[in-house]
Design a protein around this motif. Structure first.
Motif: not given
Length: 322
Positions: A17-18, A55-60
């Motif tokens: 993801t990152l 944004f939600v996926k990256v933050s998690a």
């Protein structure tokens, strides 16, 4: 609603993801996260319908990898990509195996359980306790097992403290206090709310692992709150006083004249409070041009450019071989 840790699906791999390797340093992970936030934050990319989901996926993913301890547990396979505990071995077999090891080391040879499957030992104990075998098993008791759950907590409740409701099997709804400064991945223990004890033994505990929901505006690093603030071209060039949201409410912030995108301003004491001391809030400025560049603005910039020779890339390119 609490979720049992054995029932939660695994999320996408946080490294993928990152966009970093599993050998990436913490600094490289943070750098990748900040870069992705700039391209996925819904406020900065209002015309991108997929920005919020990214944004939600990256933050998690960053929440899981930013803590070296949590990252190590994920790498070791102890938790999944959503930060939830992976299923453990069955408690009764573990307990029986421990009993067998203890018995063998002590030279035990008269129990009548020799050669039996460990799970059958417990069945035989309960049968004898109920009188089926005529022989009572005295003094046997064991503490109930701990039960693991996950609970999603809103970002602001975790930062400022609050309360939540959790429903546990056989217990109904229980009020749970959320302490100020609670971090993602921390575990709250509810004593005596776990599995039933054996032979009059005490109940185990319920261990509630906290998952802090991402916030559309705020991000958190330790006790520091991070915010990307969109500003207009006029505010950047001329300076301005603007209203900025914080986790404790809106405040006024002075933007210095001639501020560039990426400039970071500090709001002291506006972060997360823990142990009587509050962190800060860092505000990163991002210049957002108007959606439509009219003729008047274009002409103004053209006239300005004719008499201005500033090159913001000069220092970057100096000394680079061509």
């Amino acid at each position: 609603m609490a979720k049992n840790t054995t029932d939660t699906a695994t999320s996408a791999d946080p490294y993928e993801t990152l966009g970093v390797k599993k050998t990436a340093t913490q600094a490289e992970i943070k750098k990748a996260y900040r870069k992705l936030v700039r391209t996925s934050h819904p406020d900065i990319n209002p015309d991108d319908p997929g920005a919020e989901a990214r944004f939600v996926k990256v933050s998690a993913a960053y929440d899981l990898l930013k803590d070296p301890e949590t990252r190590a547990r994920f790498d070791a396979g102890e938790i999944d990509a959503s930060g939830q505990e992976k299923p453990q071995r069955q408690y009764y077999r573990d307990y029986a195996d421990a009993q067998r090891s203890s018995r063998d080391s002590a030279g035990f040879d008269g129990s009548g359980f020799e050669g039996m499957d460990p799970q059958d030992i417990f069945a035989e104990m309960f049968r004898q306790r109920g009188g089926g075998g005529g022989q009572q098993t005295h003094g046997f008791s064991a503490r109930g097992r701990d039960l693991g759950y996950t609970l999603e907590v809103p970002f602001l409740d975790a930062a400022r403290g609050g309360s939540a409701h959790i429903t546990l099997p056989g217990e109904g709804q229980i009020d749970l206090k959320i302490p100020v400064g609670l971090r993602d991945g921390q575990t709250l223990r509810l004593r005596g709310k776990g599995g039933e004890g054996l032979g009059g033994g005490p109940r185990g505990d319920a261990q509630v692992k906290i998952h802090v929901k991402p916030h559309p505006l705020f991000r958190r690093e330790d006790d520091t709150i991070l915010l990307t603030l969109p500003i207009t071209l006029a505010e950047a060039v001329l300076g301005a006083k603007v209203t900025v949201p914080t986790i404790h409410g809106d405040v006024a912030l002075s933007i210095p004249k001639g501020s560039s995108s990426g400039k970071v301003l500090r709001l002291r004491g506006r972060g997360v409070e823990r142990k009587g001391k509050a962190g800060d809030q860092l505000v990163e400025l991002r210049i957002v041009l108007p959606k439509t560049i009219d003729d008047k603005l274009a002409a103004c910039i053209e006239d300005w450019a004719k008499t201005n020779s500033d090159d913001p890339r000069a220092a970057m390119l100096k000394g680079v071989p061509r």
